[in-house]
Enzyme design. Structure first.
Site, mmCIF file in Angstrom:
data_model
loop_
_atom_site.group_PDB
_atom_site.id
_atom_site.type_symbol
_atom_site.label_atom_id
_atom_site.label_comp_id
_atom_site.label_asym_id
_atom_site.label_seq_id
_atom_site.Cartn_x
_atom_site.Cartn_y
_atom_site.Cartn_z
ATOM 1 N N LYS A 275 0.808 -1.229 0.000
ATOM 2 C CA LYS A 275 0.000 0.000 0.000
ATOM 3 C C LYS A 275 0.835 1.270 0.000
ATOM 4 C CE LYS A 275 -0.599 0.122 4.968
ATOM 5 N NZ LYS A 275 -1.233 -0.614 6.046
ATOM 6 N N ARG B 229 -7.870 -0.737 16.661
ATOM 7 C CA ARG B 229 -8.138 -0.382 15.280
ATOM 8 C C ARG B 229 -9.157 -1.426 14.828
ATOM 9 N NH1 ARG B 229 -3.693 0.312 10.498
ATOM 10 N NH2 ARG B 229 -4.429 -1.789 9.988
HETATM 11 C C1 LIG Z 1 -0.358 -1.441 6.546
HETATM 12 C C2 LIG Z 1 -0.721 -2.753 7.076
HETATM 13 C C3 LIG Z 1 0.274 -3.719 7.280
HETATM 14 C C4 LIG Z 1 1.741 -3.462 7.031
HETATM 15 O O1 LIG Z 1 2.278 -2.754 8.106
HETATM 16 P P1 LIG Z 1 3.847 -2.448 8.206
HETATM 17 O O2 LIG Z 1 4.017 -1.845 9.548
HETATM 18 O O3 LIG Z 1 4.152 -1.514 7.089
HETATM 19 O O4 LIG Z 1 4.556 -3.732 8.069
HETATM 20 C C5 LIG Z 1 -0.121 -4.956 7.756
HETATM 21 N N1 LIG Z 1 -1.408 -5.224 7.999
HETATM 22 C C6 LIG Z 1 -2.396 -4.330 7.834
HETATM 23 C C7 LIG Z 1 -3.790 -4.706 8.148
HETATM 24 C C8 LIG Z 1 -2.084 -3.061 7.367
HETATM 25 O O5 LIG Z 1 -3.063 -2.160 7.204
#
Ligand SMILES: *Cc1c(COP(=O)(O)O)cnc(C)c1O
Length: 366
Positions: A36, A131
């Site tokens: 993302k 969250r």
């Molecule tokens: C963005 C995201 C991740 C990745 O997180 P990082 O800290 O960049 O490794 C993993 N899981 C979810 C649900 C996310 O939204």
């Protein structure tokens, strides 16, 4: 070359992904590469292939569609609870989504049935970061419901910590997750295929002080990694991860003004363009330079400056630094290390160029 620009070294990203996949595979954990922050850049996604990753994950269906359209042929997961307004796109373009709402899963079921496809669901559970996630005592009921839904396959359980409240993944909350998986399996006589324990913030727990082979990872068999692959750091304390490149992505800015100025502003002091400011301490005259990048493009506080440069402040279009170097002249460039907050916003800004250093032909074997 145009500035500001993100210089992205695809070999280093490839290497980081491969090293993390190898280390975690030794613990029985597969890695989902999270795209993302790159807006689903097909070139960056390409660099994540042949590294031993299990899948790619993105929180936005738009990014997954971008990668699909570019021919990235790899298992993908939507790792944010879908919007009901997008369920048709979700079931058409991605085989698995992460979910927390039965209402949405029912819509996915209807949408999947309508096009004669099956859709996999991973249920996210709340373990304290507040969250996304189903409260623990409701998980079994939701599993029961989705097992009855046409065209829906229950694929796994996951959780996400650290992102909102900084709750650290550790022995205790990961044990709760493992116990939940055991309970679901025995209650419904099934095998939970994916147990996705978290994001890059889980790496300390997985690979940290306890060392490989010591910490018990329980039932966790997957992590979703974005920041650690792209920036080589773990997000809890922002420490470099041993052996990884922390400079796979660099930010280059251009100096548009360079002058000696007083360190203190003068006149009646009210609010700045972005709210109240803390007055700096008086250091007498300083060498101040301005770079053409600002809050409209990114999070200027998320830059680590090189030696001899100190970030003093930023407005919409200006990044103000103090320099103790003598090469900071108008037109020169300064190279910074972006953090994750800087990166996600700079990637999204049309004013920040993205310059990819392509994968070299001789890749280490994945
Ligand atoms: C963005 C995201 C991740 C990745 O997180 P990082 O800290 O960049 O490794 C993993 N899981 C979810 C649900 C996310 O939204």
């Amino acid at each position: 070359m145009s500035a500001p620009r993100l210089e992205i070294d695809l070999d280093k990203i490839h290497y980081n992904a491969q090293l993390l996949a190898t280390r975690l595979s030794a613990r029985g954990i597969s890695v989902t590469g999270v795209t993302k922050a790159t807006l689903g850049s097909p070139a960056i996604a390409q660099a994540l292939l042949k590294t031993g990753l299990h899948s790619l994950g993105d929180s936005r269906i738009e990014n997954i569609e971008t990668m699909n359209a570019a021919g990235i042929d790899f298992p993908m997961m939507l790792i944010r609870t879908p919007m009901i307004s997008q369920v048709d796109r979700v079931v058409s373009h991605v085989p698995i989504s992460f979910n927390t709402e039965i209402k949405t899963i029912k819509k996915l079921s209807v949408a999947a049935k309508a096009i004669g496809k099956r859709h996999g669901v991973v249920l996210m559970v709340e373990l304290g970061d507040l969250r996304e996630g189903i409260m623990l005592d409701e998980v079994a009921n939701i599993v029961r419901e989705i097992l009855r839904l046409p065209n829906i396959d229950f694929r796994g359980i996951g959780t996400n910590l650290a992102c909102r409240s900084g709750v650290a993944p550790g022995v205790r909350n990961m044990e709760v997750l493992s116990n939940l998986v055991d309970t679901i399996e025995s209650t419904f006589s099934l095998k939970v295929e994916i147990v996705s324990g978290g994001n890059s913030a889980n790496l300390n727990w997985t690979l940290g002080e306890t060392g490989i082979g010591k910490a018990n990872v329980g039932r966790v068999n997957n992590l979703r990694l974005g920041e650690s692959i792209l920036l080589g750091r773990e997000p809890l304390y922002r420490q470099p991860i041993e052996g990884l490149h922390t400079d796979a992505i660099r930010l280059v800015g251009e100096v548009i003004e360079s002058k000696v100025k007083p360190s203190l502003p003068w006149g009646d002091i009210a609010e700045s363009a972005f709210g109240k400011i803390d007055l700096p301490k008086d250091r007498g005259p300083i060498s101040q330079a301005i770079l053409a990048i600002g809050r409209q493009d990114t999070d200027p506080c998320g830059l680590q400056p090189p030696a001899g440069i100190e970030i003093l402040g930023a407005s919409s279009d200006h990044l103000i630094v103090r320099s103790s170097r003598d090469d900071i002249v108008v037109g020169s460039e300064i190279v910074f290390q972006p953090n994750y907050s800087f990166l996600v916003r700079a990637m999204t800004s049309p004013y920040v160029a993205k310059v990819l250093k392509p994968l070299s032909s001789c890749q280490p074997i994945g």
